[in-house]
Motif scaffolding. Sequence first.
Motif, PDB file in Angstrom:
ATOM      1  N   ASP A  40      16.320  -4.058   8.961  1.00 43.88           N
ATOM      2  CA  ASP A  40      15.505  -3.180   9.788  1.00 43.88           C
ATOM      3  C   ASP A  40      14.039  -3.612   9.686  1.00 43.88           C
ATOM      4  O   ASP A  40      13.462  -3.584   8.597  1.00 43.88           O
ATOM      5  CB  ASP A  40      15.676  -1.741   9.305  1.00 43.88           C
ATOM      6  CG  ASP A  40      14.944  -0.730  10.153  1.00 43.88           C
ATOM      7  OD1 ASP A  40      14.313  -1.126  11.153  1.00 43.88           O
ATOM      8  OD2 ASP A  40      15.015   0.460   9.817  1.00 43.88           O
ATOM      9  N   HIS A  42      11.459  -2.065  10.493  1.00 41.17           N
ATOM     10  CA  HIS A  42      10.616  -0.938  10.086  1.00 41.17           C
ATOM     11  C   HIS A  42      10.484  -0.870   8.568  1.00 41.17           C
ATOM     12  O   HIS A  42       9.433  -0.493   8.053  1.00 41.17           O
ATOM     13  CB  HIS A  42      11.181   0.381  10.625  1.00 41.17           C
ATOM     14  CG  HIS A  42      11.256   0.408  12.109  1.00 41.17           C
ATOM     15  ND1 HIS A  42      10.136   0.469  12.903  1.00 41.17           N
ATOM     16  CD2 HIS A  42      12.311   0.356  12.950  1.00 41.17           C
ATOM     17  CE1 HIS A  42      10.500   0.468  14.170  1.00 41.17           C
ATOM     18  NE2 HIS A  42      11.818   0.393  14.234  1.00 41.17           N
ATOM     19  N   ILE A  43      11.545  -1.253   7.864  1.00 42.73           N
ATOM     20  CA  ILE A  43      11.493  -1.263   6.402  1.00 42.73           C
ATOM     21  C   ILE A  43      10.515  -2.331   5.922  1.00 42.73           C
ATOM     22  O   ILE A  43       9.698  -2.084   5.038  1.00 42.73           O
ATOM     23  CB  ILE A  43      12.901  -1.475   5.797  1.00 42.73           C
ATOM     24  CG1 ILE A  43      13.754  -0.230   6.039  1.00 42.73           C
ATOM     25  CG2 ILE A  43      12.820  -1.796   4.311  1.00 42.73           C
ATOM     26  CD1 ILE A  43      15.189  -0.341   5.564  1.00 42.73           C
ATOM     27  N   ARG A  45       7.964  -3.605   7.523  1.00 38.75           N
ATOM     28  CA  ARG A  45       6.614  -3.173   7.883  1.00 38.75           C
ATOM     29  C   ARG A  45       6.114  -2.093   6.921  1.00 38.75           C
ATOM     30  O   ARG A  45       4.965  -2.127   6.471  1.00 38.75           O
ATOM     31  CB  ARG A  45       6.597  -2.647   9.320  1.00 38.75           C
ATOM     32  CG  ARG A  45       5.207  -2.381   9.839  1.00 38.75           C
ATOM     33  CD  ARG A  45       5.182  -1.948  11.305  1.00 38.75           C
ATOM     34  NE  ARG A  45       5.988  -2.814  12.136  1.00 38.75           N
ATOM     35  CZ  ARG A  45       6.997  -2.378  12.905  1.00 38.75           C
ATOM     36  NH1 ARG A  45       7.289  -1.113  12.965  1.00 38.75           N
ATOM     37  NH2 ARG A  45       7.693  -3.222  13.634  1.00 38.75           N
ATOM     38  N   ALA A  46       6.982  -1.148   6.580  1.00 38.32           N
ATOM     39  CA  ALA A  46       6.598  -0.066   5.676  1.00 38.32           C
ATOM     40  C   ALA A  46       6.306  -0.586   4.266  1.00 38.32           C
ATOM     41  O   ALA A  46       5.356  -0.128   3.619  1.00 38.32           O
ATOM     42  CB  ALA A  46       7.692   0.996   5.641  1.00 38.32           C
ATOM     43  N   ARG A  49       2.914  -2.318   4.384  1.00 39.11           N
ATOM     44  CA  ARG A  49       1.857  -1.316   4.481  1.00 39.11           C
ATOM     45  C   ARG A  49       1.658  -0.626   3.124  1.00 39.11           C
ATOM     46  O   ARG A  49       0.519  -0.432   2.685  1.00 39.11           O
ATOM     47  CB  ARG A  49       2.211  -0.278   5.544  1.00 39.11           C
ATOM     48  CG  ARG A  49       1.125   0.726   5.781  1.00 39.11           C
ATOM     49  CD  ARG A  49       1.518   1.771   6.801  1.00 39.11           C
ATOM     50  NE  ARG A  49       1.880   1.154   8.070  1.00 39.11           N
ATOM     51  CZ  ARG A  49       2.926   1.521   8.801  1.00 39.11           C
ATOM     52  NH1 ARG A  49       3.716   2.497   8.421  1.00 39.11           N
ATOM     53  NH2 ARG A  49       3.173   0.929   9.951  1.00 39.11           N
ATOM     54  N   GLN A  82       5.395   7.100   1.831  1.00 36.54           N
ATOM     55  CA  GLN A  82       5.567   5.659   2.060  1.00 36.54           C
ATOM     56  C   GLN A  82       4.930   4.812   0.959  1.00 36.54           C
ATOM     57  O   GLN A  82       5.368   3.697   0.712  1.00 36.54           O
ATOM     58  CB  GLN A  82       5.001   5.287   3.420  1.00 36.54           C
ATOM     59  CG  GLN A  82       5.796   5.899   4.545  1.00 36.54           C
ATOM     60  CD  GLN A  82       6.234   4.894   5.560  1.00 36.54           C
ATOM     61  OE1 GLN A  82       5.601   3.875   5.744  1.00 36.54           O
ATOM     62  NE2 GLN A  82       7.329   5.181   6.227  1.00 36.54           N
ATOM     63  N   SER A 106      18.480   4.750   4.618  1.00 33.98           N
ATOM     64  CA  SER A 106      17.420   4.765   5.630  1.00 33.98           C
ATOM     65  C   SER A 106      16.062   4.559   4.968  1.00 33.98           C
ATOM     66  O   SER A 106      15.921   4.672   3.748  1.00 33.98           O
ATOM     67  CB  SER A 106      17.432   6.106   6.365  1.00 33.98           C
ATOM     68  OG  SER A 106      17.038   7.135   5.474  1.00 33.98           O
ATOM     69  N   LEU A 107      15.068   4.282   5.774  1.00 34.47           N
ATOM     70  CA  LEU A 107      13.704   4.122   5.279  1.00 34.47           C
ATOM     71  C   LEU A 107      13.250   5.397   4.581  1.00 34.47           C
ATOM     72  O   LEU A 107      12.627   5.348   3.519  1.00 34.47           O
ATOM     73  CB  LEU A 107      12.756   3.770   6.430  1.00 34.47           C
ATOM     74  CG  LEU A 107      11.270   3.679   6.099  1.00 34.47           C
ATOM     75  CD1 LEU A 107      11.021   2.659   5.006  1.00 34.47           C
ATOM     76  CD2 LEU A 107      10.475   3.344   7.344  1.00 34.47           C
TER      77      LEU A 107
END
Length: 127
Positions: A40, A42-43, A45-46, A49, A82, A106-107
């Motif tokens: 994923d 999004h993972i 990127r998180a 970050r 996060q 999930s994230l």
Amino acid sequence: MTKPDDTIRILIPLKVRKKNGRPKILPPADYQPSEDQTQDPHILRAIGRAWGWRRRMDAGEFSTIQELAEAVGLAERHVSRQLRLAYLAPEVLKRLTCGREASMVSLYDLCFLAGESWPEQVERVFD
């Protein structure tokens, strides 16, 4: 304050480049993508970050999560949740970022695993 002997240093060989004015996380040069791109984005990127926020807080740029949240324009609760991704087990980070293995959680759930022991994190994320 921790002594130098008590410090654990985690190096993740990623590069951050700007593409269309936005930061983009690039894998190591020797990275070979798998056939089934199941990771994923999004993972990834998180995690990137969260590590950026952690570095900024460690550098003293922000003294509280509330200050950080105001600076980045996000809710304090979201930033706090996060930011926990920067404290995941080294094996979990390595397999998610370098190995691009798919997470079984999930994230949102991944954010809460940082409080678990490292072996338990690996087991819950990948098994």
